[in-house]
Design an enzyme around this catalytic site. Structure first.
Site, PDB file in Angstrom:
ATOM      1  N   CYS A  46       0.872  -1.171   0.000  1.00 51.53           N
ATOM      2  CA  CYS A  46       0.000   0.000   0.000  1.00 51.53           C
ATOM      3  C   CYS A  46       0.908   1.220   0.000  1.00 51.53           C
ATOM      4  O   CYS A  46       2.127   1.088  -0.099  1.00 51.53           O
ATOM      5  CB  CYS A  46      -0.978  -0.002   1.170  1.00 51.53           C
ATOM      6  SG  CYS A  46      -0.259   0.185   2.781  1.00 51.53           S
TER       7      CYS A  46
ATOM      8  N   CYS B  48      -4.348  -1.000  -1.653  1.00 51.56           N
ATOM      9  CA  CYS B  48      -4.923   0.338  -1.766  1.00 51.56           C
ATOM     10  C   CYS B  48      -4.860   0.770  -3.217  1.00 51.56           C
ATOM     11  O   CYS B  48      -3.965   0.371  -3.955  1.00 51.56           O
ATOM     12  CB  CYS B  48      -4.262   1.341  -0.837  1.00 51.56           C
ATOM     13  SG  CYS B  48      -2.605   1.863  -1.279  1.00 51.56           S
TER      14      CYS B  48
ATOM     15  N   CYS C 258       5.569   0.155  -9.954  1.00 48.96           N
ATOM     16  CA  CYS C 258       6.245  -0.660  -8.943  1.00 48.96           C
ATOM     17  C   CYS C 258       7.654  -1.011  -9.393  1.00 48.96           C
ATOM     18  O   CYS C 258       7.959  -0.976 -10.578  1.00 48.96           O
ATOM     19  CB  CYS C 258       5.478  -1.970  -8.720  1.00 48.96           C
ATOM     20  SG  CYS C 258       3.833  -1.749  -8.047  1.00 48.96           S
TER      21      CYS C 258
END
Length: 165
Positions: free
Chosen positions: A11, A87, A95
């Site tokens: 998250c 989230c 990422c």
């Protein structure tokens, strides 16, 4: 026994939802999964209610800390089998590259750490996330992992989220 599966919950702040995911995956699986958590912009602390819930589950509190997801993108990091964003903002961020091409999924939850209200309302928000994560992780634990390929597991993770919404 086959080595445990490593599962990373992501998250943004890594203070509540992902911490609960780490705790639940590890404690509910009885050794089948090792939970980890991280955030794109970690808050540098674990929310006190997340710590209390982890203690209730018997999770070693010394393992919990707010950390960046960059730790898990390094070559010396544990190999991840699963990465689950919890989230919506972390799901949309770029990422790091995850070694080994882990199975990924998005299980979005409202952030209980930003709830403004009475102490009971804040606890209720944390309990809701805990129960929603618990339901999904229990369904994950029921999957015959050794009989599913990478694509089937990804489909199952998506299906689990849809079933629980």
């Amino acid at each position: 026994m086959i080595r445990p599966y490593n599962i990373l919950f992501l998250c943004t702040g890594n203070s509540a939802r992902s911490i609960l995911g780490e705790t639940l995956a590890t404690t509910l699986s009885h050794g089948r999964f090792i939970g980890y958590s991280a955030g794109s912009k970690p808050k540098k602390f674990v929310h006190p209610i997340a710590l209390k819930l982890a203690r209730e589950m018997g999770y070693p509190l010394e393992l919990l800390r707010s950390k960046t997801w960059d730790e898990f993108g390094r070559h010396d990091a544990p190999h991840m089998d699963f990465i689950i964003t919890v989230c919506d903002s972390a799901a949309g961020e770029e990422c790091p590259y995850w070694l080994g091409h882990p199975t990924t999924a998005h299980w979005g939850f409202s952030d209980p750490a930003v709830v403004i209200g009475s102490e009971q309302e804040i606890w209720d928000a944390f309990r809701k996330v805990e129960m929603d994560l618990r339901n999904r992780i229990e369904l994950l634990l029921d999957l015959p992992m050794d009989k599913l390929d990478h694509l089937q597991i990804k489909d199952e993770l998506h299906s689990i989220h849809q079933q629980c919404n």
